[in-house]
Design an enzyme around this catalytic site. Sequence first.
Site, PDB file in Angstrom:
ATOM      1  N   ASN A 134       3.150   6.289  -6.146  1.00  0.00           N
ATOM      2  CA  ASN A 134       2.560   7.697  -5.862  1.00  0.00           C
ATOM      3  C   ASN A 134       3.812   8.231  -4.716  1.00  0.00           C
ATOM      4  OD1 ASN A 134       2.153  10.012  -4.235  1.00  0.00           O
ATOM      5  ND2 ASN A 134       0.806   9.263  -3.203  1.00  0.00           N
ATOM      6  N   TYR A 135       4.690   8.675  -5.780  1.00  0.00           N
ATOM      7  CA  TYR A 135       5.804   9.424  -5.085  1.00  0.00           C
ATOM      8  C   TYR A 135       6.511  10.220  -4.138  1.00  0.00           C
ATOM      9  CZ  TYR A 135       8.003   7.406 -10.175  1.00  0.00           C
ATOM     10  OH  TYR A 135       8.134   7.281 -11.178  1.00  0.00           O
ATOM     11  N   LYS A 136       5.343  10.954  -4.268  1.00  0.00           N
ATOM     12  CA  LYS A 136       5.079  11.720  -2.881  1.00  0.00           C
ATOM     13  C   LYS A 136       6.293  11.995  -3.079  1.00  0.00           C
ATOM     14  CE  LYS A 136       2.209   8.342   0.133  1.00  0.00           C
ATOM     15  NZ  LYS A 136       1.824   7.936   0.973  1.00  0.00           N
ATOM     16  N   HIS A 194      -5.723  13.160  -1.285  1.00  0.00           N
ATOM     17  CA  HIS A 194      -4.575  12.411  -0.440  1.00  0.00           C
ATOM     18  C   HIS A 194      -4.787  12.476   1.161  1.00  0.00           C
ATOM     19  CE1 HIS A 194      -1.804   9.791   0.794  1.00  0.00           C
ATOM     20  NE2 HIS A 194      -1.032   9.007   0.101  1.00  0.00           N
ATOM     21  N   GLU A 223      -8.346   4.279   1.499  1.00  0.00           N
ATOM     22  CA  GLU A 223      -6.505   3.579   2.558  1.00  0.00           C
ATOM     23  C   GLU A 223      -6.590   4.390   3.998  1.00  0.00           C
ATOM     24  OE1 GLU A 223      -2.875   5.211  -0.632  1.00  0.00           O
ATOM     25  OE2 GLU A 223      -3.046   6.976  -0.013  1.00  0.00           O
ATOM     26  N   ILE A 271      -1.133   3.959   6.698  1.00  0.00           N
ATOM     27  CA  ILE A 271      -0.221   4.899   5.620  1.00  0.00           C
ATOM     28  C   ILE A 271       0.991   4.992   5.921  1.00  0.00           C
ATOM     29  CG2 ILE A 271       0.347   6.771   3.746  1.00  0.00           C
ATOM     30  CD1 ILE A 271      -2.567   6.691   3.878  1.00  0.00           C
ATOM     31  N   GLY A 303      -0.086   0.755   3.213  1.00  0.00           N
ATOM     32  CA  GLY A 303       1.171  -0.046   3.923  1.00  0.00           C
ATOM     33  C   GLY A 303       1.104  -1.502   2.851  1.00  0.00           C
ATOM     34  N   ALA A 336       3.035   3.681  -1.679  1.00  0.00           N
ATOM     35  CA  ALA A 336       4.584   4.901  -2.409  1.00  0.00           C
ATOM     36  C   ALA A 336       5.462   3.877  -1.356  1.00  0.00           C
ATOM     37  CB  ALA A 336       3.243   5.746  -1.071  1.00  0.00           C
ATOM     38  N   SER A 337       6.221   3.895  -0.118  1.00  0.00           N
ATOM     39  CA  SER A 337       7.244   3.435   0.586  1.00  0.00           C
ATOM     40  C   SER A 337       7.671   2.178  -0.504  1.00  0.00           C
ATOM     41  CB  SER A 337       6.813   3.746   2.142  1.00  0.00           C
ATOM     42  OG  SER A 337       5.927   2.945   2.349  1.00  0.00           O
TER      43      SER A 337
HETATM   44  O1  G3P Z   1      -1.197   6.672  -2.203  1.00  0.00           O
HETATM   45  C1  G3P Z   1      -0.963   5.947  -1.597  1.00  0.00           C
HETATM   46  C2  G3P Z   1       0.161   5.447  -0.372  1.00  0.00           C
HETATM   47  O2  G3P Z   1      -0.916   6.799   0.032  1.00  0.00           O
HETATM   48  C3  G3P Z   1      -0.114   4.277   0.490  1.00  0.00           C
HETATM   49  O3  G3P Z   1       1.238   4.161   1.011  1.00  0.00           O
HETATM   50  O4  G3P Z   1       2.959   3.922   1.816  1.00  0.00           O
HETATM   51  O5  G3P Z   1       1.809   2.903   2.439  1.00  0.00           O
HETATM   52  O6  G3P Z   1       2.329   2.737  -0.098  1.00  0.00           O
HETATM   53  P1  G3P Z   1       3.025   3.377   1.676  1.00  0.00           P
END
Ligand code: G3P
Length: 229
Positions: A9-11, A93, A141, A146, A180, A201-202
């Site tokens: 997810n590129y956000k 989301h 999630e 997150i 995470g 994402a991150s």
């Molecule tokens: O959609 C996936 C996202 O919400 C997870 O975010 O940064 O914890 O990998 P992250």
Amino acid sequence: MKPPIILINYKAYENSYGEKGVEISKKIEKVSKDYGVPIIISVPATMIYKLSQILEIPVYAQHVDALRHGAHTGAILPEMIKDAGAKGSLLNHSERKIRLDEIHEAVTRIRDLGLESVVCADSYELVHPLALLRPNAILIEPPELIGSGRAVSKEKPEVITRAVNEIKKVEGVYLIAGAGITTGEDVYKAIELGADGIGVASAVMKSSTPEKIVEDFVINVLKAIDKKK
Ligand code: G3P
């Protein structure tokens, strides 16, 4: 859609659009092709058309509005993302929540258009009710993890195992785990716990070498699947 499912997810990270968005997408596609593992990218709406033109991996929207054609300023309809080349959309989301009736309407319209949907759930208790709406997958999630760098598969493995039990009540809906996820080990653990894939994402978007992170994830997904055989 079929497992293993890897969804990035590129956000709205700074490399989620423009030339940087193209660059990271090409790197992700290369890993996908090198290992023969599909990777879904969920991109800003403004990038759907551009990326769909140049990539073969599935491009998703991050959200759609459950509205019909008409006077809705700023709306992004399921028909619009299809026209732009999207293969599906994330919905609900934690950072873009919608009402239950809107999720239902969006999932139905997306399916009717021949697209896929991945509906996010904050807690395992919501997995079964949301799965009854028949999206292609539920992405579990815990919001507090997150972007934390603390993986759901390590910090709250019971969330995944409970979600896996819930998804079994509905046939034909996959369970993806996210929040995470940072290392290959986090990914391995999520699959080991019964998830059909991971959402991230991150760890990818904030990395200076995203292709290495994605490659490590793919290797660990394959390793975990192999172990289960
Ligand atoms: O959609 C996936 C996202 O919400 C997870 O975010 O940064 O914890 O990998 P992250």
